[in-house]
Write a protein that holds these residues in place. Structure first.
Motif, PDB file in Angstrom:
ATOM      1  N   ALA A  14       0.860  -1.183   0.000  1.00 38.00           N
ATOM      2  CA  ALA A  14       0.000   0.000   0.000  1.00 38.00           C
ATOM      3  C   ALA A  14       0.896   1.232   0.000  1.00 38.00           C
ATOM      4  N   ILE A  15       0.498   2.260  -0.721  1.00 37.35           N
ATOM      5  CA  ILE A  15       1.302   3.479  -0.845  1.00 37.35           C
ATOM      6  C   ILE A  15       0.659   4.594  -0.026  1.00 37.35           C
ATOM      7  N   GLY A  16       1.465   5.277   0.768  1.00 35.94           N
ATOM      8  CA  GLY A  16       0.985   6.374   1.596  1.00 35.94           C
ATOM      9  C   GLY A  16       0.661   5.905   3.005  1.00 35.94           C
ATOM     10  N   GLU A  17       0.815   6.815   3.962  1.00 34.04           N
ATOM     11  CA  GLU A  17       0.626   6.451   5.368  1.00 34.04           C
ATOM     12  C   GLU A  17      -0.793   5.968   5.670  1.00 34.04           C
ATOM     13  N   THR A  18      -1.804   6.705   5.215  1.00 33.35           N
ATOM     14  CA  THR A  18      -3.190   6.323   5.500  1.00 33.35           C
ATOM     15  C   THR A  18      -3.511   4.979   4.874  1.00 33.35           C
ATOM     16  N   ALA A  19      -3.127   4.792   3.623  1.00 37.07           N
ATOM     17  CA  ALA A  19      -3.389   3.523   2.931  1.00 37.07           C
ATOM     18  C   ALA A  19      -2.652   2.370   3.608  1.00 37.07           C
ATOM     19  N   ALA A  20      -1.441   2.635   4.094  1.00 40.01           N
ATOM     20  CA  ALA A  20      -0.665   1.592   4.764  1.00 40.01           C
ATOM     21  C   ALA A  20      -1.342   1.138   6.057  1.00 40.01           C
ATOM     22  N   VAL A  21      -1.773   2.094   6.871  1.00 43.86           N
ATOM     23  CA  VAL A  21      -2.445   1.750   8.133  1.00 43.86           C
ATOM     24  C   VAL A  21      -3.752   1.013   7.846  1.00 43.86           C
ATOM     25  N   GLU A  22      -4.519   1.490   6.885  1.00 40.55           N
ATOM     26  CA  GLU A  22      -5.767   0.812   6.520  1.00 40.55           C
ATOM     27  C   GLU A  22      -5.496  -0.616   6.059  1.00 40.55           C
ATOM     28  N   ARG A  23      -4.465  -0.827   5.242  1.00 39.97           N
ATOM     29  CA  ARG A  23      -4.142  -2.163   4.734  1.00 39.97           C
ATOM     30  C   ARG A  23      -3.737  -3.099   5.864  1.00 39.97           C
ATOM     31  N   ILE A  24      -2.952  -2.603   6.813  1.00 42.77           N
ATOM     32  CA  ILE A  24      -2.544  -3.437   7.949  1.00 42.77           C
ATOM     33  C   ILE A  24      -3.782  -3.917   8.708  1.00 42.77           C
ATOM     34  N   PHE A  25      -4.713  -3.020   8.966  1.00 45.38           N
ATOM     35  CA  PHE A  25      -5.910  -3.418   9.717  1.00 45.38           C
ATOM     36  C   PHE A  25      -6.841  -4.305   8.890  1.00 45.38           C
ATOM     37  N   LEU A  26      -6.869  -4.124   7.565  1.00 51.68           N
ATOM     38  CA  LEU A  26      -7.635  -5.053   6.723  1.00 51.68           C
ATOM     39  C   LEU A  26      -7.008  -6.446   6.768  1.00 51.68           C
ATOM     40  N   ASN A  27      -5.673  -6.511   6.756  1.00 51.54           N
ATOM     41  CA  ASN A  27      -4.990  -7.806   6.874  1.00 51.54           C
ATOM     42  C   ASN A  27      -5.307  -8.472   8.210  1.00 51.54           C
ATOM     43  N   LEU A  28      -5.223  -7.690   9.286  1.00 51.39           N
ATOM     44  CA  LEU A  28      -5.540  -8.232  10.612  1.00 51.39           C
ATOM     45  C   LEU A  28      -6.976  -8.737  10.673  1.00 51.39           C
ATOM     46  N   GLU A  29      -7.901  -7.956  10.128  1.00 50.87           N
ATOM     47  CA  GLU A  29      -9.314  -8.342  10.134  1.00 50.87           C
ATOM     48  C   GLU A  29      -9.528  -9.662   9.382  1.00 50.87           C
ATOM     49  N   ALA A  30      -8.876  -9.816   8.236  1.00 55.54           N
ATOM     50  CA  ALA A  30      -9.015 -11.046   7.442  1.00 55.54           C
ATOM     51  C   ALA A  30      -8.467 -12.256   8.194  1.00 55.54           C
ATOM     52  N   ILE A  31      -7.356 -12.079   8.878  1.00 53.28           N
ATOM     53  CA  ILE A  31      -6.754 -13.183   9.638  1.00 53.28           C
ATOM     54  C   ILE A  31      -7.627 -13.546  10.834  1.00 53.28           C
ATOM     55  N   LEU A  32      -8.108 -12.536  11.546  1.00 51.75           N
ATOM     56  CA  LEU A  32      -9.008 -12.812  12.676  1.00 51.75           C
ATOM     57  C   LEU A  32     -10.268 -13.538  12.207  1.00 51.75           C
ATOM     58  N   LYS A  33     -10.823 -13.106  11.075  1.00 53.01           N
ATOM     59  CA  LYS A  33     -12.021 -13.757  10.525  1.00 53.01           C
ATOM     60  C   LYS A  33     -11.727 -15.219  10.176  1.00 53.01           C
ATOM     61  N   ALA A  34     -10.563 -15.474   9.562  1.00 51.10           N
ATOM     62  CA  ALA A  34     -10.189 -16.847   9.216  1.00 51.10           C
ATOM     63  C   ALA A  34     -10.051 -17.718  10.469  1.00 51.10           C
ATOM     64  N   ALA A  35      -9.709 -17.082  11.589  1.00 51.56           N
ATOM     65  CA  ALA A  35      -9.560 -17.805  12.853  1.00 51.56           C
ATOM     66  C   ALA A  35     -10.879 -17.906  13.612  1.00 51.56           C
ATOM     67  N   GLY A  36     -11.948 -17.327  13.046  1.00 53.27           N
ATOM     68  CA  GLY A  36     -13.255 -17.381  13.708  1.00 53.27           C
ATOM     69  C   GLY A  36     -13.427 -16.308  14.759  1.00 53.27           C
ATOM     70  N   SER A  37     -12.745 -15.176  14.593  1.00 47.59           N
ATOM     71  CA  SER A  37     -12.817 -14.111  15.588  1.00 47.59           C
ATOM     72  C   SER A  37     -12.983 -12.764  14.897  1.00 47.59           C
ATOM     73  N   SER A  38     -12.839 -11.688  15.670  1.00 52.82           N
ATOM     74  CA  SER A  38     -12.967 -10.337  15.135  1.00 52.82           C
ATOM     75  C   SER A  38     -12.301  -9.359  16.092  1.00 52.82           C
ATOM     76  N   PHE A  39     -12.226  -8.080  15.686  1.00 51.95           N
ATOM     77  CA  PHE A  39     -11.584  -7.064  16.516  1.00 51.95           C
ATOM     78  C   PHE A  39     -12.249  -6.902  17.881  1.00 51.95           C
ATOM     79  N   ASP A  40     -13.534  -7.143  17.981  1.00 50.00           N
ATOM     80  CA  ASP A  40     -14.206  -6.944  19.267  1.00 50.00           C
ATOM     81  C   ASP A  40     -13.770  -7.954  20.326  1.00 50.00           C
ATOM     82  N   ARG A  41     -12.991  -8.954  19.939  1.00 47.30           N
ATOM     83  CA  ARG A  41     -12.504  -9.951  20.899  1.00 47.30           C
ATOM     84  C   ARG A  41     -10.996  -9.834  21.152  1.00 47.30           C
TER      85      ARG A  41
END
Length: 108
Positions: A71-98
């Motif tokens: 991802a290019i740019g600071e905002t896009a980079a931070v957003e991409r990191i959290f999208l990656n985290l969200e996808a991994i948590l979802k694959a594990a059967g979880s989410s950010f609220d946990r």
């Protein structure tokens, strides 16, 4: 979630890291490797996360896109990191609220 023979071997190694006396105090850990195509693989090719007795441990994330590139740019980079985290948590059967704890480091 997909599993590969290398990944299974990696999980087996984790299960065998603790000496037998450890298991007399605590029951043998149940370790599940987490992997999703919706987030980039770590450079080592290992799992994106592990679920150990129900607790999820996610590997460090960078602003990499799932299919390659960054991802290019600071905002896009931070957003991409959290999208990656969200996808991994979802694959594990979880989410950010946990999520119990996270550490974020950012260097522009």
């Amino acid at each position: 979630m997909q599993s590969t023979s290398g990944e299974s071997a990696q999980c087996a190694m984790l299960e065998d890291e603790h000496p037998p006396e450890y298991h007399t105090i605590q029951p043998r850990a149940v370790i599940e490797c987490i992997r999703t195509s919706s987030a980039p693989l770590p450079p080592s090719g290992s799992s994106q996360a592990f679920k150990v007795n129900g607790m999820i441990y996610v590997a460090a994330q960078v602003a990499a896109l799932p299919r390659g590139g960054m991802a290019i740019g600071e905002t896009a980079a931070v957003e991409r990191i959290f999208l990656n985290l969200e996808a991994i948590l979802k694959a594990a059967g979880s989410s950010f609220d946990r999520v119990v704890k996270t550490t974020v480091g950012f260097d522009s």
